[in-house]
Design an enzyme around this catalytic site. Structure first.
Site, PDB file in Angstrom:
ATOM      1  CD  GLN A  21      49.029  -0.336 -35.041  1.00  0.00           C
ATOM      2  OE1 GLN A  21      48.540  -0.413 -33.911  1.00  0.00           O
ATOM      3  NE2 GLN A  21      49.478  -1.390 -35.683  1.00  0.00           N
ATOM      4  CB  ALA A  22      52.459   6.053 -37.453  1.00  0.00           C
ATOM      5  CE1 TYR A  23      54.477  -0.891 -36.272  1.00  0.00           C
ATOM      6  CE2 TYR A  23      52.855   0.096 -37.732  1.00  0.00           C
ATOM      7  CZ  TYR A  23      53.195  -0.828 -36.775  1.00  0.00           C
ATOM      8  OH  TYR A  23      52.241  -1.691 -36.299  1.00  0.00           O
ATOM      9  CG  LEU A  24      58.219   6.666 -34.484  1.00  0.00           C
ATOM     10  CD1 LEU A  24      58.579   7.059 -33.060  1.00  0.00           C
ATOM     11  CD2 LEU A  24      57.889   7.891 -35.319  1.00  0.00           C
ATOM     12  CG  ASP A  80      60.264   5.748 -41.893  1.00  0.00           C
ATOM     13  OD1 ASP A  80      60.411   6.958 -42.134  1.00  0.00           O
ATOM     14  OD2 ASP A  80      61.153   5.029 -41.403  1.00  0.00           O
TER      15      ASP A  80
END
Length: 157
Positions: A26-29, A76
């Site tokens: 998972q990655a955070y915009l 980010d």
């Protein structure tokens, strides 16, 4: 609404491999509010999470693999990777499950157990199993969105 408590783990449960698990990336915009993209095995999601530590709004929307891959480079910080085991709880907590996250990548070795609840009353009444360690529910440094933008050295401060 997501209502969950988080804990460190003193000891991994026996026969962990007998429980269902999935790989999560998972990655955070965005982190205020939290907007996350997630791959969970072969499923893809975008999630919005509101403010809060134990209780907060949460909405999931399905994504295609292509949309996920398009959004991933826009994130980010680092991508969070982990294997999540789902362990059912026994009486008096039947119907609830432990989500045991074994992190990899830049957070290799971090292990967090989470339990989601139907309401805050049940969450407050919960007595964790003996193999759980310190509770970190109210320490925002153990939200994945925080971990994605920091290093182990940041935990020392």
């Amino acid at each position: 609404m997501e209502i969950e408590r988080k804990f460190f783990v003193k000891n991994l449960p026996d026969r962990l491999e007998d429980f269902p698990s999935r790989l999560i990336e998972q990655a955070y915009l965005c982190v205020e509010p939290v907007i996350r993209v997630r791959r969970q095995d072969d499923d893809y999601y975008m999630t919005y999470k509101g403010a809060g530590l134990m209780s907060r709004e949460e909405y999931n929307l399905p994504l295609t693999r292509e949309a996920y891959e398009h959004l991933l480079p826009k994130a980010d910080g680092t991508v969070i990777a982990k294997r999540r085991y789902v362990i059912p709880l026994e009486a008096p907590w039947e119907g609830l499950s432990i989500e045991l996250d074994l992190f990899s990548g830049s957070w290799e070795g971090l292990v967090i157990a989470e339990v989601e609840f139907p309401d805050e009353k049940t969450a407050r009444a919960f007595c964790p199993p003996e193999w759980f360690g310190e509770e970190v529910t109210f320490d925002g440094r153990y939200h994945n969105s925080w971990l994605s933008r920091h290093t182990r050295d940041d935990l020392k401060g």
